[in-house]
Structures are given as structure tokens and as C-alpha cells.
Design a protein around this motif. Structure first.
Motif, PDB file in Angstrom:
ATOM      1  N   ARG A  22       0.841  -1.213   0.000  1.00 44.63           N
ATOM      2  CA  ARG A  22       0.000   0.000   0.000  1.00 44.63           C
ATOM      3  C   ARG A  22       0.867   1.251   0.000  1.00 44.63           C
ATOM      4  O   ARG A  22       0.631   2.192  -0.755  1.00 44.63           O
ATOM      5  CB  ARG A  22      -0.899  -0.023   1.242  1.00 44.63           C
ATOM      6  N   LEU A  23       1.882   1.273   0.835  1.00 46.86           N
ATOM      7  CA  LEU A  23       2.786   2.414   0.902  1.00 46.86           C
ATOM      8  C   LEU A  23       3.519   2.596  -0.421  1.00 46.86           C
ATOM      9  O   LEU A  23       3.652   3.717  -0.916  1.00 46.86           O
ATOM     10  CB  LEU A  23       3.787   2.238   2.048  1.00 46.86           C
ATOM     11  N   SER A  24       3.969   1.505  -1.000  1.00 43.87           N
ATOM     12  CA  SER A  24       4.672   1.581  -2.281  1.00 43.87           C
ATOM     13  C   SER A  24       3.763   2.121  -3.377  1.00 43.87           C
ATOM     14  O   SER A  24       4.193   2.931  -4.196  1.00 43.87           O
ATOM     15  CB  SER A  24       5.189   0.197  -2.686  1.00 43.87           C
ATOM     16  N   SER A  25       2.527   1.681  -3.381  1.00 38.83           N
ATOM     17  CA  SER A  25       1.591   2.161  -4.408  1.00 38.83           C
ATOM     18  C   SER A  25       1.244   3.636  -4.197  1.00 38.83           C
ATOM     19  O   SER A  25       0.974   4.351  -5.158  1.00 38.83           O
ATOM     20  CB  SER A  25       0.324   1.315  -4.416  1.00 38.83           C
ATOM     21  N   ALA A  26       1.252   4.086  -2.950  1.00 40.41           N
ATOM     22  CA  ALA A  26       0.929   5.489  -2.656  1.00 40.41           C
ATOM     23  C   ALA A  26       1.953   6.429  -3.267  1.00 40.41           C
ATOM     24  O   ALA A  26       1.651   7.592  -3.536  1.00 40.41           O
ATOM     25  CB  ALA A  26       0.846   5.706  -1.149  1.00 40.41           C
ATOM     26  N   ARG A  27       3.134   5.933  -3.502  1.00 37.81           N
ATOM     27  CA  ARG A  27       4.182   6.766  -4.099  1.00 37.81           C
ATOM     28  C   ARG A  27       3.988   6.941  -5.599  1.00 37.81           C
ATOM     29  O   ARG A  27       4.590   7.812  -6.199  1.00 37.81           O
ATOM     30  CB  ARG A  27       5.544   6.166  -3.788  1.00 37.81           C
ATOM     31  N   LEU A  28       3.170   6.082  -6.209  1.00 36.02           N
ATOM     32  CA  LEU A  28       2.958   6.138  -7.652  1.00 36.02           C
ATOM     33  C   LEU A  28       1.939   7.197  -8.060  1.00 36.02           C
ATOM     34  O   LEU A  28       2.140   7.905  -9.041  1.00 36.02           O
ATOM     35  CB  LEU A  28       2.509   4.776  -8.174  1.00 36.02           C
ATOM     36  N   LEU A  29       0.850   7.272  -7.340  1.00 38.50           N
ATOM     37  CA  LEU A  29      -0.228   8.217  -7.644  1.00 38.50           C
ATOM     38  C   LEU A  29      -0.569   9.001  -6.389  1.00 38.50           C
ATOM     39  O   LEU A  29      -0.439   8.503  -5.289  1.00 38.50           O
ATOM     40  CB  LEU A  29      -1.492   7.470  -8.092  1.00 38.50           C
ATOM     41  N   GLY A  30      -1.045  10.192  -6.565  1.00 42.59           N
ATOM     42  CA  GLY A  30      -1.461  10.980  -5.405  1.00 42.59           C
ATOM     43  C   GLY A  30      -2.869  10.622  -4.972  1.00 42.59           C
ATOM     44  O   GLY A  30      -3.623   9.991  -5.698  1.00 42.59           O
ATOM     45  N   SER A  31      -3.209  11.003  -3.768  1.00 40.51           N
ATOM     46  CA  SER A  31      -4.567  10.821  -3.268  1.00 40.51           C
ATOM     47  C   SER A  31      -5.484  11.739  -4.045  1.00 40.51           C
ATOM     48  O   SER A  31      -5.064  12.807  -4.453  1.00 40.51           O
ATOM     49  CB  SER A  31      -4.644  11.169  -1.785  1.00 40.51           C
ATOM     50  N   PRO A  32      -6.689  11.417  -4.273  1.00 44.42           N
ATOM     51  CA  PRO A  32      -7.420  10.231  -3.861  1.00 44.42           C
ATOM     52  C   PRO A  32      -7.313   9.065  -4.848  1.00 44.42           C
ATOM     53  O   PRO A  32      -7.827   7.994  -4.603  1.00 44.42           O
ATOM     54  CB  PRO A  32      -8.861  10.720  -3.792  1.00 44.42           C
ATOM     55  N   TRP A  33      -6.630   9.277  -5.955  1.00 43.88           N
ATOM     56  CA  TRP A  33      -6.631   8.281  -7.033  1.00 43.88           C
ATOM     57  C   TRP A  33      -5.892   7.005  -6.649  1.00 43.88           C
ATOM     58  O   TRP A  33      -6.289   5.918  -7.058  1.00 43.88           O
ATOM     59  CB  TRP A  33      -6.096   8.902  -8.320  1.00 43.88           C
ATOM     60  N   ASN A  34      -4.854   7.114  -5.870  1.00 44.67           N
ATOM     61  CA  ASN A  34      -4.166   5.922  -5.398  1.00 44.67           C
ATOM     62  C   ASN A  34      -5.094   5.078  -4.537  1.00 44.67           C
ATOM     63  O   ASN A  34      -5.166   3.868  -4.695  1.00 44.67           O
ATOM     64  CB  ASN A  34      -2.909   6.301  -4.614  1.00 44.67           C
ATOM     65  N   THR A  35      -5.803   5.719  -3.634  1.00 42.76           N
ATOM     66  CA  THR A  35      -6.728   5.001  -2.753  1.00 42.76           C
ATOM     67  C   THR A  35      -7.809   4.306  -3.575  1.00 42.76           C
ATOM     68  O   THR A  35      -8.137   3.144  -3.328  1.00 42.76           O
ATOM     69  CB  THR A  35      -7.368   5.965  -1.730  1.00 42.76           C
ATOM     70  N   LEU A  36      -8.341   5.008  -4.566  1.00 45.09           N
ATOM     71  CA  LEU A  36      -9.369   4.430  -5.426  1.00 45.09           C
ATOM     72  C   LEU A  36      -8.824   3.205  -6.158  1.00 45.09           C
ATOM     73  O   LEU A  36      -9.442   2.134  -6.144  1.00 45.09           O
ATOM     74  CB  LEU A  36      -9.874   5.470  -6.430  1.00 45.09           C
TER      75      LEU A  36
END
Length: 130
Positions: A22-36
């Protein structure tokens, strides 16, 4: 070691790796799109794990099935970040975007889970015909 203790250990172990993913993926896209993206992916993959891959790969070792399902996918997906992202959009006055995010998350999550379940069922039926 009792099976219940092993299950708890596996939930913690796979939960750690779900959090790392989850943390690694959060670095790829910004919120809220990463969460989605993460929540939709998790909603699709969890039924596949629980209804097809997990059952076949764990060979009746429920502690692995629960460890990955609850631990990894529980830590990988996040309801709290979804709520926080929605509130941030609302507080920033981006109501239309917030409502679109809410709709995509809720309806998209249900559709993703449904598709994951259907896919798992189809894979199971294919496997039975051999």
C-alpha cells in the motif's frame, strides 16, 4: 503452536506486506486516485483469493487463507483513507469531484468484487472439467 496462534501470526505477517504494498503504491499516484485504484484492485482480487487461488494454493491450511485474505488485503485496501480523501475533497470545496470519487469508490468497488467473484467461479468451473 496452535492453529489459532498461527492464524494470528499469518494475519500479522501478511498484514505487514499488505501495508508495504500500500505504501509503495501510494508513491505512484497521489490521493485520492491511489486510494481508489488500490481499493478497486483489492475488491477484485480478494474474491479471487478467497474463492479460487487461496483454496487451491493453501491445501486446506486455513491459516494461510485467512492470513493473506485478512492480513494482506486488509492492510492493502483502506476504508479510512477513502473517507479521509473524500472529506479532504469536500473541505477543499471540490464537491463534484468528491461525489464522483464517492460514486466510483462505492459502485466501482461493488462491481470489482462482483467481477472477481464471477471470475473465480468461472476459473473453478474450468478446473472441474479437466
Amino acid at each position: 503452536m496452535e492453529v489459532a496462534d498461527l492464524t494470528d501470526l499469518m494475519v500479522a505477517f501478511f498484514g505487514f506486506w499488505g501495508g508495504v504494498a500500500r505504501l509503495s503504491s501510494a508513491r505512484l499516484l497521489g490521493s485520492p486516485w491511489n486510494t481508489l485504484l488500490v481499493n478497486l484492485l483489492g475488491a477484485f482480487l480478494l474474491p479471487l483469493w478467497n474463492n479460487f487461488f487461496g483454496i487451491r494454493l493453501t491445501k486446506n491450511r486455513r491459516w494461510i487463507l485467512v492470513g493473506v485474505g485478512t492480513g494482506f488485503f486488509g492492510a492493502f485496501t483502506t476504508f479510512s483513507s477513502f473517507c479521509l480523501d473524500f472529506m479532504r475533497l469536500m473541505m477543499a470545496g471540490r464537491t463534484t469531484l468528491a461525489l464522483l470519487y464517492l460514486l466510483l469508490s462505492m459502485v466501482g468497488g461493488l462491481i470489482a468484487a462482483w467481477l472477481g467473484t464471477i471470475f473465480a467461479q468461472r476459473l473453478s468451473l474450468k478446473g472441474m472439467s479437466y
